[in-house]
Scaffold this active site. Sequence first.
Site, mmCIF file in Angstrom:
data_model
loop_
_atom_site.group_PDB
_atom_site.id
_atom_site.type_symbol
_atom_site.label_atom_id
_atom_site.label_comp_id
_atom_site.label_asym_id
_atom_site.label_seq_id
_atom_site.Cartn_x
_atom_site.Cartn_y
_atom_site.Cartn_z
ATOM 1 N N ALA A 111 0.747 -1.174 0.059
ATOM 2 C CA ALA A 111 -0.117 -0.002 0.012
ATOM 3 C C ALA A 111 0.918 1.288 -0.044
ATOM 4 C CB ALA A 111 -0.947 0.094 1.190
ATOM 5 N N GLY A 116 -4.642 -6.708 1.635
ATOM 6 C CA GLY A 116 -5.226 -5.642 2.374
ATOM 7 C C GLY A 116 -4.648 -4.373 2.258
ATOM 8 N N GLU A 117 -4.781 -3.509 3.565
ATOM 9 C CA GLU A 117 -4.080 -2.211 3.817
ATOM 10 C C GLU A 117 -4.342 -1.357 2.526
ATOM 11 O OE1 GLU A 117 0.359 -3.262 3.488
ATOM 12 O OE2 GLU A 117 0.106 -4.800 4.769
ATOM 13 N N GLY A 118 -5.706 -1.530 1.963
ATOM 14 C CA GLY A 118 -6.005 -0.441 1.102
ATOM 15 C C GLY A 118 -5.387 -0.546 0.022
ATOM 16 N N ASP A 175 -7.648 -1.555 5.959
ATOM 17 C CA ASP A 175 -7.271 -1.944 7.496
ATOM 18 C C ASP A 175 -6.193 -2.515 7.406
ATOM 19 O OD1 ASP A 175 -7.809 -5.235 7.802
ATOM 20 O OD2 ASP A 175 -8.728 -4.356 6.102
#
Length: 375
Positions: free
Chosen positions: A101, A322-324, A179
């Site tokens: 990210a 994840g992590e955007g 998240d």
Amino acid sequence: MSSLNLDDFSDLIERPDGGVRRDAEARRERQIVPPGSLGRLDDLGEWLAAAQSAVPVRPVERPRVVLFAGDHGVASLGVSARPAGSADQLVRAVLEGASPASILARRLNVPVRVVDMALDCEPDALPESVVRHRVRRGSGRIDVEDALTLEEAEAAFRAGVAVADEEADAGTDLVVLGDVSVGGTTAAAVLIAALCGTDASVVTGRGGLAIDDLAWMRKCAAVRDALRRARPVLGDQLQLLAAVGGADLAAMTGFLLQSAARKTPVILDGVVSAACALVGQRIAFRAPDWWLAGQNSGEPAQAKALDRMALEPLLNHGVTVGEGAGALLALPLVQAAAALAAELPEKPEELEAGEGPEAAEESSPEPENPEALAE
């Protein structure tokens, strides 16, 4: 008893301006490229115009990645490929610019903000700007106990609201929401199963870092047990987040609702942000009109949640990290849609009215006596 009145959000949140959207559609009809020929980019440009109440649409110039972080006690059951209580390591990678990210955000020139809500580490291990909203150290094991007390859930929700206000006040014009958690997909699956009325096996996925079959069975059992605890509190969304959510999920729900109230568009990332959005929809049914689904992460629970909210993912590249990160990949599409909607020239007026050169030729009167002219 909580002093937070979630019903207020139903009154605070309005739909994006329908009149402005119609104006954007009319402008699109006048542009030189045929309407519909840009596919979803046409829809995105019109959606963004309505969200901004502006025609032509303004460029997205101040986007921000906002990541809520937390550890989940259910991870101790071996439902994740990552060690329980290790989300702080993921946060450090983001802060050091070494995560997917943060690399994408750097390439796209988008700042990243991390908000620690319940990491299982000492608060002084991370910068003050990251930990100042923390509610507790880790969340409870949702298969056998509440993730949070009701007071902690309210504090986390209010923290999310405060972060949304900070972003809106700072001029952020679009948020990419994600998240950073270990065990978060399990809590998300429980919330989605509870709100959609489905069984554990239907919503249990493999997580961001894929788990093997044995771990999947443990995860499915944890979702099943937590689901039994969720059903009695389905009518109270704050109680639901306290029982089977977590501090990061409660904060993301508050953030999403307040962003909608402040008219800040949000791109959702994966199953965790989708679960929080679904809780938000239950609180304020107009709120999803302010959100975009950035990507299909492949998690079955995410597909359930997005279908319930009538949100169609922009991308389907199988990004599960994840992590955007997946939602960040969709950001250039939104920016491209805004640029095309604003900068494509309109057709000249005579062409719109059918008075171009060809029309003029067709409408020229025939000479009354062609033979006389020939002489």
